[in-house]
Design an enzyme around this catalytic site. Sequence first.
Site, PDB file in Angstrom:
ATOM      1  CB  CYS A  65      -0.910  -0.011   1.232  1.00 40.33           C
ATOM      2  SG  CYS A  65      -1.751   1.546   1.559  1.00 40.33           S
ATOM      3  CE1 TYR A 196      -4.667   2.810  -6.140  1.00 38.72           C
ATOM      4  CE2 TYR A 196      -3.663   4.956  -5.837  1.00 38.72           C
ATOM      5  CZ  TYR A 196      -3.621   3.584  -5.686  1.00 38.72           C
ATOM      6  OH  TYR A 196      -2.531   2.991  -5.104  1.00 38.72           O
TER       7      TYR A 196
END
Length: 356
Positions: A65, A196
């Site tokens: 992450c 994203y």
Amino acid sequence: MADSPEFTPAKNAATSGEFVRDATYINDRVVKGLEPGSDPVGDKIGEMRWPVEAGRYRLMAARACPWASRTIIVRRLMGLEDAISMGLAGPTHDVNSWTFDLDPDGKDPVTGLERLQTAYFNRIPDYPRGITVPALVDLPTKSVVTNAYQKLNFDLVTEWTDFHRDGAPDLYPEAHRDEIDELDSWIYPTINNGVYRSGFAAEQGAYEKAYDELWESMDRLEERLSTRRYLVGDTITAADIRLFTTLVRFDAVYHGHFKAGRNKITEMPALWGYLRDLFQTPGFGDTCDFPQIKEHYYAVHTDVNPTGVVPKGPNLAGLLTPHHREELGGSPFGDGTAPGPIGIESERVPAGHGAQ
């Protein structure tokens, strides 16, 4: 679905087809001035204050992450390993939670937790939002204190100073805070989150808007970094850490997986030199695990990659080649020093998982 803060499936996009991130976190803070061992001050979760106390908290993170990677880097640069232990979840998870499947018996060795979700439920039963990393966990109660990554990083820099190593850098210097915040005001939405917005867009128009904004900002950074070594001032700051975790994933993941492929970072001279410079700086590249990064994105994002096949490439050895950025002046730590080798074996990136 219990998503990490770095992704949400496209089905959660707004009706416009644009990816919308849930940015609601547990905003408690860990601050100076409270008695060690004391209960948190305040009566509303999200606004409570906890005492700075060595050994009381455990940082739950995942190398996959980028948001958690920021905190891993900050903790290492500040030298807080002895004050705040770290648990590492595996790169993939199911619909409920990140899990500690890298550890023996699938349990975090300090808390005994199998799922990070349990620490959230210990704090807020039936916690309704994503089970995110990074999360700071209170060891006595095995409950989450905060998962607000930006505030958590700020507190590691400004509130934990009694436990910083000698030579720790000032990552958020007073003289440059306005500039750091101004950069974040456009780098975050168009680049950090922009990849994203591109990858999870549900409609063509939303995708093209995100893509265009991403590359407008990347070109802006290419120009900025052609004449300066770091984003702000002459040393590494929080601004560089925030950008690094996106850039280092770009060619391996975002370029293809998130349809962000106008070109690669290796094709942008200033950004490519800047990325190599940071990667070769202690605290940055030595915290990156590329097999975990790729497995997370390609195996978990089944909406984007239905087959779950994880690519073998690209060859990342170029990250270790000379960058010559020192010719622009400045130095990574200014009057401070680099952190030493990673002393905790479980925190070392496995051999072959870096850019070798």
